[in-house]
Design a protein around this motif. Structure first.
Motif, PDB file in Angstrom:
ATOM      1  N   GLU A 150       0.815  -1.034   0.382  1.00  0.00           N
ATOM      2  CA  GLU A 150      -0.012   0.019   0.140  1.00  0.00           C
ATOM      3  C   GLU A 150       0.864   1.100  -0.183  1.00  0.00           C
ATOM      4  OE1 GLU A 150      -4.085   1.722   2.479  1.00  0.00           O
ATOM      5  OE2 GLU A 150      -2.312   0.894   3.889  1.00  0.00           O
ATOM      6  N   TYR A 151       0.222   1.960  -0.917  1.00  0.00           N
ATOM      7  CA  TYR A 151       0.995   3.726  -1.020  1.00  0.00           C
ATOM      8  C   TYR A 151       0.314   4.785  -0.705  1.00  0.00           C
ATOM      9  CZ  TYR A 151       3.742   0.775  -3.797  1.00  0.00           C
ATOM     10  OH  TYR A 151       5.219  -0.273  -3.913  1.00  0.00           O
ATOM     11  N   LYS A 152       0.832   4.947   0.551  1.00  0.00           N
ATOM     12  CA  LYS A 152       0.041   6.361   1.392  1.00  0.00           C
ATOM     13  C   LYS A 152       0.848   7.829   0.937  1.00  0.00           C
ATOM     14  CE  LYS A 152      -2.451   4.481   4.329  1.00  0.00           C
ATOM     15  NZ  LYS A 152      -3.269   4.401   6.148  1.00  0.00           N
ATOM     16  N   TYR A 153      -0.254   8.998   0.127  1.00  0.00           N
ATOM     17  CA  TYR A 153       0.721   9.732   0.103  1.00  0.00           C
ATOM     18  C   TYR A 153      -0.528  11.374   0.841  1.00  0.00           C
ATOM     19  CZ  TYR A 153       2.097  14.785  -1.554  1.00  0.00           C
ATOM     20  OH  TYR A 153       1.600  16.079  -1.572  1.00  0.00           O
ATOM     21  N   GLU A 154       0.683  11.523   2.222  1.00  0.00           N
ATOM     22  CA  GLU A 154       0.107  12.735   3.414  1.00  0.00           C
ATOM     23  C   GLU A 154      -1.019  12.021   3.829  1.00  0.00           C
ATOM     24  OE1 GLU A 154       2.028  15.448   3.919  1.00  0.00           O
ATOM     25  OE2 GLU A 154       3.463  15.391   2.369  1.00  0.00           O
ATOM     26  N   GLY A 155      -0.840  10.559   4.352  1.00  0.00           N
ATOM     27  CA  GLY A 155      -1.752   9.841   4.499  1.00  0.00           C
ATOM     28  C   GLY A 155      -3.024   9.430   3.732  1.00  0.00           C
TER      29      GLY A 155
END
Length: 155
Positions: A99-104
């Motif tokens: 899983e890739y999250k940007y700024e949550g």
């Protein structure tokens, strides 16, 4: 024993101590080996074990050739997540995800299937196209196996 011979022996022994390899790894005990072999043949209900994972710049032949510094990614650069699992013989698991999250905020979720092997390797890749804090998480089902914090900067 004369002084020259004594000095030569002392210097030789000192060189052996100084230049001998300090990072010699002992062989695993028979108990350790038995536990691993038993797990390989009987651990199907317990699931796979993530033995290693890295963020890489380049991967070749399922090997991480150039590890990446998670604090020094540039926008648009792909993150290659290299993983190695110990998977019990005859077992198949289709609930491995990255899983890739940007700024949550979730940006991408990739699912993977792994099968019985003492060294099952796989790579997941995703382009980190925004400047800021990214979190990359490897999971089995809902269980977090490993997390990487990646800082992406402008080109």
């Amino acid at each position: 024993m004369n002084r020259t011979l004594a000095l030569l022996l002392f210097v030789s022994f000192g060189c052996l101590v100084i230049f001998s390899p300090m990072d010699v790894k002992a062989a695993p005990t028979s108990k350790m080996v038995k536990e691993v072999v038993d797990y390989f043949y009987e651990g199907q209900t317990d699931g796979p074990i993530l033995t290693d994972a890295r963020v890489c710049k380049t991967v070749k032949a399922l090997s991480c050739e150039e590890p990446a510094d998670p604090k020094a990614f540039t926008a648009g650069e792909p993150a290659r997540i290299w993983m190695q699992f110990f998977v019990p013989k005859g077992a198949t698991y289709d609930d491995i995800s990255v899983e890739y999250k940007y700024e949550g905020v979730p940006r991408n979720l990739a699912s993977h299937k792994i099968e019985g092997s003492i060294r099952y390797r796989l790579v997941d890749s995703y382009q980190l196209n925004k400047v800021g804090k990214w979190t990359i998480t490897i999971k089995k089902g809902l269980t977090v196996l490993k997390t990487f914090d990646v800082n992406v900067v402008a080109k």
